[in-house]
Design a protein around this motif. Structure first.
Motif, PDB file in Angstrom:
ATOM      1  N   THR A 150     -12.783   1.205  -0.633  1.00 39.39           N
ATOM      2  CA  THR A 150     -11.492   1.861  -0.829  1.00 39.39           C
ATOM      3  C   THR A 150     -10.477   1.111   0.017  1.00 39.39           C
ATOM      4  N   PHE A 151      -9.332   0.796  -0.573  1.00 41.76           N
ATOM      5  CA  PHE A 151      -8.314   0.017   0.138  1.00 41.76           C
ATOM      6  C   PHE A 151      -7.072   0.861   0.336  1.00 41.76           C
ATOM      7  N   VAL A 152      -6.581   0.913   1.585  1.00 39.91           N
ATOM      8  CA  VAL A 152      -5.341   1.601   1.934  1.00 39.91           C
ATOM      9  C   VAL A 152      -4.321   0.541   2.309  1.00 39.91           C
ATOM     10  N   GLN A 202     -19.918   3.890   2.387  1.00 40.96           N
ATOM     11  CA  GLN A 202     -18.666   3.414   1.823  1.00 40.96           C
ATOM     12  C   GLN A 202     -17.861   2.659   2.871  1.00 40.96           C
ATOM     13  N   ILE A 203     -16.958   1.808   2.397  1.00 46.58           N
ATOM     14  CA  ILE A 203     -16.132   0.964   3.269  1.00 46.58           C
ATOM     15  C   ILE A 203     -14.672   1.289   3.021  1.00 46.58           C
ATOM     16  N   LEU A 204     -13.972   1.676   4.079  1.00 45.09           N
ATOM     17  CA  LEU A 204     -12.540   1.935   4.007  1.00 45.09           C
ATOM     18  C   LEU A 204     -11.820   0.780   4.691  1.00 45.09           C
ATOM     19  N   VAL A 205     -11.094  -0.011   3.914  1.00 41.55           N
ATOM     20  CA  VAL A 205     -10.312  -1.112   4.452  1.00 41.55           C
ATOM     21  C   VAL A 205      -8.854  -0.677   4.528  1.00 41.55           C
ATOM     22  N   VAL A 206      -8.249  -0.788   5.699  1.00 44.24           N
ATOM     23  CA  VAL A 206      -6.835  -0.475   5.878  1.00 44.24           C
ATOM     24  C   VAL A 206      -6.150  -1.765   6.317  1.00 44.24           C
TER      25      VAL A 206
END
Length: 299
Positions: free
Chosen positions: A56-58, A3-7
């Motif tokens: 997922t975008f924060v 998974q990719i977490l973009v902040v």
């Protein structure tokens, strides 16, 4: 796939395409106006999602029409928006962009709620992020938040990809906790003091970043492609030749695509080549998120 977490940031881009960029004090007539979703974090999240990434975008948006439209757009792209916060005190970010006939641009950003994404705003997302995830970051949010995210990722042994844009100085203790850094020539010079003009100076800048603690370095070189150095050797990975009409968000497209390829288990050289191919498609179109290609276009 990991998974990719973009902040990062979310903006609304207000774009005027003109024959040439105005000089200071000059008014240029005859432009075409477009309004598009943008922001480096949002662009990279959308770019990754369109290429098949589990994203997922924060972020933080204002309690306004721009913020509402942005979140709706992310959901339509299949991005997890659970950790996007609404700021009741500050407006959503906006960017004013001029683009000339050669595809060059100049950009002014009013960050709004992006400037108020606090370190603690990211904690819940990290608590629920799988341990094999990748974290993708830029610098349109407060630097203390960037530092906090990198530290949280290090504690969980997550691989962090930092796109150090817009260019700014960074604390020295940040670099050893990165997996990969992806500056362009200007950003590489600011970080290392080395003026990048060719492959030799790109290698010198990459070596300097290795000495600062980053194991993997990619210096993007616009239409020439990207220079990859992983500590022992470097190589230029060329980009397909295209006619550019708008370079806005080309770097964001590159970073999103690169991260997807790494999430799929590709090698760094293959991931960089994938990023160059995606970015070469994006510059043939107007807009930021609007220019991001779909996976079928990179077959």
């Amino acid at each position: 796939m990991s998974q990719i977490l973009v902040v990062g940031s979310s903006n609304t881009d207000m774009v005027v395409k003109t024959r040439k960029l105005p000089a200071p004090g000059e008014t240029v007539l005859g432009g075409t106006f477009l309004m598009n979703p943008g922001g480096k974090g949002a662009n990279q999240a959308v770019g990754a999602a369109r290429l098949g990434g589990q994203v997922t975008f924060v972020a933080k948006v204002g309690n306004d029409i721009f913020g509402q439209q942005a979140v709706s757009g992310f959901q339509q792209e299949g991005i997890n928006t659970v950790y996007i916060l609404t700021d009741g005190e500050h407006p959503s970010g906006v960017a004013l962009i001029n683009v000339d006939d050669a595809g060059e641009n100049c950009i002014t950003v009013a960050p709004g709620s992006n400037a108020h994404l606090q370190p603690s705003d990211t904690d819940t997302a990290f608590q629920e992020t799988p341990t094999d995830s990748l974290v993708l970051l830029q610098l349109e949010i407060p630097l203390p938040t960037v530092e906090h995210v990198v530290q949280q990722a290090a504690v969980r042994n997550l691989r962090v990809i930092l796109n150090p844009a817009p260019a700014q100085k960074l604390p020295v203790d940040l670099f050893p906790n990165l997996f990969l850094i992806t500056p362009n020539e200007t950003e590489a010079e600011l970080l290392t003091g080395i003026h990048v003009t060719d492959l030799a100076t790109a290698e010198q800048a990459a070596q300097k970043l290795h000495e600062m603690g980053v194991p993997n370095v990619v210096i993007t070189l616009g239409s020439k492609g990207a220079y990859l150095h992983s500590g022992t050797s470097g190589q230029l990975i060329t980009s397909p030749v295209v006619k550019a009409v708008d370079s806005t968000a080309a770097g964001d497209c590159f970073n999103g695509a690169l991260t997807v390829a790494l999430a799929e288990g590709k090698s760094l050289p293959d991931a960089v080549a994938f990023g160059c191919k995606a970015a070469s498609i994006s510059v043939t179109r107007m807009g930021a998120q609007a220019s991001m290609p779909k996976r079928s276009e990179l077959a």
